[in-house]
Motif scaffolding. Structure first.
Motif, mmCIF file in Angstrom:
data_model
loop_
_atom_site.group_PDB
_atom_site.id
_atom_site.type_symbol
_atom_site.label_atom_id
_atom_site.label_comp_id
_atom_site.label_asym_id
_atom_site.label_seq_id
_atom_site.Cartn_x
_atom_site.Cartn_y
_atom_site.Cartn_z
ATOM 1 N N ARG A 69 0.838 -1.310 -0.039
ATOM 2 C CA ARG A 69 -0.092 -0.072 -0.034
ATOM 3 C C ARG A 69 0.802 1.354 0.127
ATOM 4 N NH1 ARG A 69 -3.615 -2.458 4.848
ATOM 5 N NH2 ARG A 69 -1.421 -3.205 5.282
ATOM 6 N N GLU A 70 1.975 1.109 0.410
ATOM 7 C CA GLU A 70 3.127 2.553 0.519
ATOM 8 C C GLU A 70 3.470 2.463 -0.904
ATOM 9 O OE1 GLU A 70 7.063 0.878 2.245
ATOM 10 O OE2 GLU A 70 5.589 1.409 3.960
ATOM 11 N N ILE A 71 3.434 1.706 -1.975
ATOM 12 C CA ILE A 71 4.228 1.731 -3.113
ATOM 13 C C ILE A 71 4.043 3.282 -4.159
ATOM 14 C CG2 ILE A 71 4.235 0.979 -5.459
ATOM 15 C CD1 ILE A 71 4.364 -2.115 -4.397
ATOM 16 N N PRO A 72 2.678 3.618 -4.205
ATOM 17 C CA PRO A 72 2.427 4.965 -4.512
ATOM 18 C C PRO A 72 2.945 5.942 -4.117
ATOM 19 C CG PRO A 72 0.385 3.534 -4.686
ATOM 20 C CD PRO A 72 1.306 3.014 -3.792
ATOM 21 N N ARG A 73 2.927 6.375 -2.693
ATOM 22 C CA ARG A 73 3.699 7.336 -2.060
ATOM 23 C C ARG A 73 5.199 7.227 -2.192
ATOM 24 N NH1 ARG A 73 2.827 10.918 1.379
ATOM 25 N NH2 ARG A 73 0.531 10.340 1.837
ATOM 26 N N VAL A 74 5.799 5.827 -2.128
ATOM 27 C CA VAL A 74 7.191 5.649 -2.291
ATOM 28 C C VAL A 74 7.610 6.156 -3.664
ATOM 29 C CG1 VAL A 74 8.975 3.996 -2.459
ATOM 30 C CG2 VAL A 74 7.539 3.674 -0.437
ATOM 31 N N ILE A 75 6.900 5.867 -4.636
ATOM 32 C CA ILE A 75 7.441 6.176 -6.103
ATOM 33 C C ILE A 75 7.302 7.862 -6.131
ATOM 34 C CG2 ILE A 75 6.860 5.939 -8.240
ATOM 35 C CD1 ILE A 75 7.514 3.615 -7.705
ATOM 36 N N HIS A 76 6.373 8.508 -5.547
ATOM 37 C CA HIS A 76 6.620 9.745 -5.510
ATOM 38 C C HIS A 76 7.693 10.482 -4.826
ATOM 39 C CE1 HIS A 76 3.020 10.399 -8.303
ATOM 40 N NE2 HIS A 76 2.339 9.438 -7.444
ATOM 41 N N GLU A 77 7.627 9.860 -3.585
ATOM 42 C CA GLU A 77 8.723 10.494 -2.863
ATOM 43 C C GLU A 77 10.250 10.210 -3.487
ATOM 44 O OE1 GLU A 77 6.535 10.125 1.372
ATOM 45 O OE2 GLU A 77 8.196 8.406 1.255
ATOM 46 N N ALA A 78 10.316 9.093 -4.203
ATOM 47 C CA ALA A 78 11.392 8.803 -5.026
ATOM 48 C C ALA A 78 11.824 9.862 -5.827
ATOM 49 C CB ALA A 78 11.554 7.360 -5.417
ATOM 50 N N PHE A 79 10.882 10.333 -6.561
ATOM 51 C CA PHE A 79 11.032 11.218 -7.832
ATOM 52 C C PHE A 79 11.373 12.536 -7.190
ATOM 53 C CE2 PHE A 79 10.443 9.604 -11.934
ATOM 54 C CZ PHE A 79 10.057 8.456 -11.768
ATOM 55 N N HIS A 80 10.519 12.836 -5.947
ATOM 56 C CA HIS A 80 10.679 14.308 -5.646
ATOM 57 C C HIS A 80 12.268 14.372 -4.987
ATOM 58 C CE1 HIS A 80 9.904 17.676 -2.997
ATOM 59 N NE2 HIS A 80 10.373 17.156 -2.041
ATOM 60 N N ILE A 81 12.613 13.230 -4.121
ATOM 61 C CA ILE A 81 14.069 13.254 -3.683
ATOM 62 C C ILE A 81 15.171 13.271 -5.008
ATOM 63 C CG2 ILE A 81 15.741 11.840 -2.305
ATOM 64 C CD1 ILE A 81 13.605 10.889 -0.839
ATOM 65 N N ALA A 82 14.779 12.479 -5.854
ATOM 66 C CA ALA A 82 15.840 12.600 -6.856
ATOM 67 C C ALA A 82 15.788 13.955 -7.566
ATOM 68 C CB ALA A 82 15.368 11.445 -8.084
ATOM 69 N N ARG A 83 14.733 14.508 -7.725
ATOM 70 C CA ARG A 83 14.796 15.771 -8.463
ATOM 71 C C ARG A 83 15.131 16.950 -7.693
ATOM 72 N NH1 ARG A 83 8.927 15.687 -9.206
ATOM 73 N NH2 ARG A 83 9.281 14.516 -11.171
ATOM 74 N N THR A 84 14.867 17.075 -6.537
ATOM 75 C CA THR A 84 14.961 18.426 -5.760
ATOM 76 C C THR A 84 16.255 18.475 -5.082
ATOM 77 O OG1 THR A 84 13.911 17.330 -3.936
ATOM 78 C CG2 THR A 84 12.538 18.461 -5.313
ATOM 79 N N GLY A 85 16.540 19.602 -4.572
ATOM 80 C CA GLY A 85 17.875 19.709 -3.811
ATOM 81 C C GLY A 85 18.997 19.537 -4.612
ATOM 82 N N ARG A 86 20.034 18.897 -3.985
ATOM 83 C CA ARG A 86 21.043 18.302 -5.070
ATOM 84 C C ARG A 86 20.650 17.086 -5.661
ATOM 85 N NH1 ARG A 86 27.409 17.170 -3.063
ATOM 86 N NH2 ARG A 86 28.002 16.399 -5.271
ATOM 87 N N PRO A 87 20.412 16.982 -6.889
ATOM 88 C CA PRO A 87 19.555 15.839 -7.446
ATOM 89 C C PRO A 87 20.702 14.492 -7.066
ATOM 90 C CG PRO A 87 19.986 17.505 -8.927
ATOM 91 C CD PRO A 87 20.494 18.121 -7.879
ATOM 92 N N GLY A 88 20.024 13.595 -7.210
ATOM 93 C CA GLY A 88 20.867 12.339 -7.126
ATOM 94 C C GLY A 88 20.038 10.866 -7.577
ATOM 95 N N PRO A 89 20.506 9.919 -7.152
ATOM 96 C CA PRO A 89 19.847 8.445 -7.580
ATOM 97 C C PRO A 89 19.152 8.071 -6.329
ATOM 98 C CG PRO A 89 22.169 8.135 -7.222
ATOM 99 C CD PRO A 89 22.224 9.464 -7.041
ATOM 100 N N VAL A 90 17.930 7.563 -6.674
ATOM 101 C CA VAL A 90 17.084 7.036 -5.891
ATOM 102 C C VAL A 90 16.765 5.506 -6.103
ATOM 103 C CG1 VAL A 90 15.018 7.280 -4.232
ATOM 104 C CG2 VAL A 90 16.080 9.254 -4.922
ATOM 105 N N VAL A 91 16.950 4.615 -5.319
ATOM 106 C CA VAL A 91 16.708 3.320 -5.535
ATOM 107 C C VAL A 91 15.468 2.935 -4.860
ATOM 108 C CG1 VAL A 91 17.327 0.756 -4.997
ATOM 109 C CG2 VAL A 91 19.124 2.552 -5.875
ATOM 110 N N VAL A 92 14.513 2.152 -5.539
ATOM 111 C CA VAL A 92 13.318 1.588 -5.094
ATOM 112 C C VAL A 92 13.160 -0.023 -5.307
ATOM 113 C CG1 VAL A 92 10.734 1.847 -4.998
ATOM 114 C CG2 VAL A 92 11.851 3.603 -5.457
#
Ligand code: TPP
Lengths: 558, 185
Positions: free
Chosen positions: A132-155
């Motif tokens: 059930r957390e998958i949708p939230r996790v995907i969005h959080e992953a993109f948010h983290i990857a692109r904001t601040g200092r960008p970088g890789p996020v593994v899911v």
């Protein structure tokens, strides 16, 4: 809805139009969802290729690149691109399949603890434990990857969880209490920086890949031209300031121009923007820019004073800070003539030490000439990717990048094999642009299988191999620093690149005569589909100028 | 100083010399983290890969079930403390870090000492225990186990005192700490 279908919905909501990857047991459900999903999938021939393709896509477009791999070997094959994306701050999301939850920790078939393996080389990672957390996790992953200092996020998603039936509702917010990048920049510090610039007599603006990531190239030009500030860029920053510009000093660092390095050495104020004082820039740290005070603008507070103590640190987004700094600076109405003497000194270096090489008098193709020819054949505005080695440095030196996101290379990790797959990804991101890869004959052999991807997915990249038959950069170091003991650097003349290209269904060409080079390149660029041009260059040419390892900028050689 | 690409042979002193800002004292970092799997591994891994040594480490729940607290000590003589905290801040699961000022902090640690104790030494051990306001929590024919709470200095002092009797085992929790006064740590 199946969790995997929810993943596709989330990817679409994030604006993803293409993903790169290879299927396997643990991510079969995701591939089933992709079958109907309406997102283009590019089947690479190795997960490393998929990962670098995602990076190339991200670097060319500024959007988040996505790569997929199955559990175990699929995931471990992604490790190099993940590390690469971390070092160069590339916004990327890596979706890996994992064995079923009941097998976790049992050394199940194709189990590898990818979140553990990648922990030191990710911006963040998620190991999904509840579908059930998958949708939230995907969005959080993109948010983290692109904001601040960008970088890789593994899911990492266990296979059984990805098949679960979950209630899906679009997610419109993220919940990350510990993640809150500073963007605005402290007004007081910005004012201080403006004052320091106004008082400086020998200032240099030193810009890095952060300016490109922040899409702040225009803002950089505005700042630089609000007076006559000299500008140099790192390898990662090339294009952030237009190379043909009277305030341009050239690249700095190990293979930078003498002018740029000498200017850093004599500067009284260095304004670092989105750059991190890497050892390839500073040379011997204790003798780096000994007379300078430092303004350091960076989105990542941990970069500030990491290697070089900053006098005026400013944490935030360059795109927001630079216009404020420019405004503050203008308001001070500094006397422009104070920079006259500095410019005189700089012009002196420029005249005395231009980038130069000794061209051949016969048909031999000098590697530097090859890049000049490529510049001519492409009109100087292709998107250029490269592998790692001498050819990379010569491309950085001689392909005078005019705009950001045109120069795509592996700077921080220095990953051989980066060139072809990143070109493929860049071409997918920018189908209307000319995308060329300057490859090393050594490097290309690490990922040449992606030619198959280019052919079957109709991705017409043009690969120009700077073929010296050596692991050239290593050979150069052995020549200069190890008394010419050439240990394990001779690559011979195989493979036959023309035949290899043809075997993959691409066009292969070979050029060994200088007088034919530009024309051959033009032909390659006009040929439909992927093309590989084997350019035979001088075997033992050294890349200069150079700051020998551990020495100071003023001790450049060559 | 050379690097892998040069053939220069490195002497050990050069290798040991490293830059950074060093405060020269012990720091107690009180770190609030999301209570999620793997968070401790991330913190510990960060210390390992950046070459920071953890002096002691204590992890436990807080009054909020979604948040845990990690209290750890680092030697500021060895490591640039602001790099340590800035790097920690980069971990997405780290919510808040406080570098506790020694004067404004109450720190405590609990330690268990198992000491050989035969007829004559037993009385002496019990005496020390009393002086240190400790408690005997287990007794056998040939040993006693003592619980001591206090600052790490106090625990180390007690250890010094009873070591001569034959210290069989020592178990320490690592320090935990709160800021003095009304405001939350
Ligand atoms: C994956 C990987 N392995 C090894 C190296 C070390 N290395 C750096 S440059 C280089 C030589 C590259 O040779 P080539 O691709 O032919 O380029 P050239 O230097 O000849 O232009 C090597 C082996 C590296 N950077 N990456």
């Amino acid at each position: 809805m199946r969790a995997v279908d929810a993943i596709i919905e989330c990817l679409k909501a994030e604006g993803v139009d293409v993903v790169f990857g290879i299927p396997g047991g643990a991510n079969l459900p995701t591939y089933d969802a992709l079958y109907y999903g309406g997102i283009r999938h590019i089947l690479c021939r190795h997960e490393q290729g998929a990962g670098h393709a995602a990076e190339g896509y991200a670097k060319a477009s500024g959007r988040v690149g996505v790569a997929l791999g199955t559990s175990g070997p699929g995931a471990t094959n992604l490790v190099t691109p993940i590390a690469d994306a971390m070092m160069d701050s590339v916004p990327t999301v890596f979706l890996t399949g994992q064995v079923r939850t009941e097998l976790l920790g049992t050394d199940g078939f194709q189990e590898a603890d990818i979140s553990g393996i990648t922990m030191p080389i990710v911006k963040h990672s998620f190991m999904v434990q509840d579908p059930r957390e998958i949708p939230r996790v995907i969005h959080e992953a993109f948010h983290i990857a692109r904001t601040g200092r960008p970088g890789p996020v593994v899911v990492d998603i266990p296979q059984d969880l990805s098949r679960a039936d979950i209630p899906y509702e679009p997610v419109d917010s993220v919940r990350l209490p510990g993640y809150n990048p500073t963007t605005e920049g402290n007004a007081k510090q910005i004012r201080l920086a403006a004052k320091a610039l106004a008082n400086a007599r020998r200032p240099v603006i030193y810009a890095g890949g952060g300016v490109v990531n922040a899409d702040a190239a225009r803002e950089l030009v505005e700042l630089a031209t609000s007076d006559r500030f000299p500008v140099t860029c790192t390898l990662m920053g090339l294009g952030a300031f237009p190379a043909p510009h009277e305030q341009w000093l050239g690249m700095l660092g190990m293979h930078g121009t003498r002018t740029a390095n000498y200017a850093m050495d004599e500067a009284d104020l260095i304004c670092a923007i989105g750059a991190r004082f890497d050892d390839r820039i500073t040379g011997k740290l204790s003798e780096f820019a000994p007379r300078a005070k430092f303004i350091h603008i960076d989105i990542d507070p941990a970069e500030i004073s990491k290697n070089v103590p900053a006098h005026i640190p400013i944490v935030g987004d360059a795109k927001k800070i630079l216009p404020k700094l420019t405004r503050e600076y203008r308001a001070l109405e500094a006397d422009a003539s104070r920079l006259d003497a500095w410019w005189q000194r700089i012009r002196g270096w420029q005249e005395k030490h231009p980038l130069r090489y000794e061209d051949s008098e016969d048909s031999e193709i000098k590697p530097q000439y090859m890049i000049e020819a490529l510049y001519e054949a492409t009109g100087g505005d292709a998107i250029v990717t490269s592998d790692v080695g001498q050819h990379q440095m010569w491309t950085a030196q001689y392909y005078h990048f005019k705009a950001p996101r045109r120069w795509i290379n592996s700077g921080g990790l220095g990953t051989m094999g980066f060139g072809l797959p990143s070109a493929l990804g860049a071409k997918v991101a920018c189908p209307d642009e000319t995308v060329v890869c300057v490859a090393g004959d050594g490097s290309l052999q690490m990922t040449s299988q992606e030619l198959a991807t280019c052919v079957s997915e109709e991705i017409p990249v043009k690969v120009f191999i700077m073929n010296n038959g050596y692991l050239g950069m290593v050979r150069q170091w052995q020549e200069l620093f190890w008394d010419r003991r050439y240990s394990a650097v001779d690559m011979g003349t195989r493979p036959d690149w023309v035949k290899l290209a043809e075997a993959y269904g691409a066009t292969g060409m070979r050029v060994a005569d200088k007088s034919e080079l530009v024309e051959a390149m033009r032909t390659a660029l006009l040929t439909d589909g992927p093309v590989v041009v084997d350019v035979r260059v001088t075997r033992e040419e050294n890349c200069y100028p150079m700051i020998p390892v551990g020495e100071a900028a003023r001790d450049m050689v060559g | 100083m050379g690097e892998p690409g040069t053939k220069e042979i490195l002497n050990l002193a050069d290798l040991e010399a490293s830059g950074g800002i060093h405060t020269g004292r012990k720091h107690i970092l009180s770190i609030l983290v999301e209570n999620k799997p793997g968070v401790l591994a991330r913190v510990a891994g960060l210390f390992a890969r950046r070459g920071f040594n953890i002096g002691s480490l204590a992890v436990g729940p807080t009054d909020d079930a979604s948040i845990s607290r990690i209290t750890l000590t680092v030697d500021g003589a060895l490591h640039p403390i602001d790099q340590v905290t800035k790097q920690l801040h980069k971990l997405v699961n780290v919510i808040k870090i406080r570098d506790l000022e020694p004067e404004e902090t109450v720190a405590r640690e609990l330690a268990l000492f198992k000491v050989s104790a035969d007829g004559e030494s037993r009385a002496e051990i019990l005496q020390f225990t009393e002086i240190f306001r400790g408690k005997v929590i287990d007794v056998s024919k040939r040993s006693v186990t003592v619980e001591i709470t206090g600052t790490d200095d106090k625990i180390e002092a007690f250890e010094q005192m009873i070591r001569p009797f034959g210290l069989i085992e020592m178990v320490r929790t690592g320090e935990i700490a709160v800021a003095r006064g009304r405001s939350a740590t």
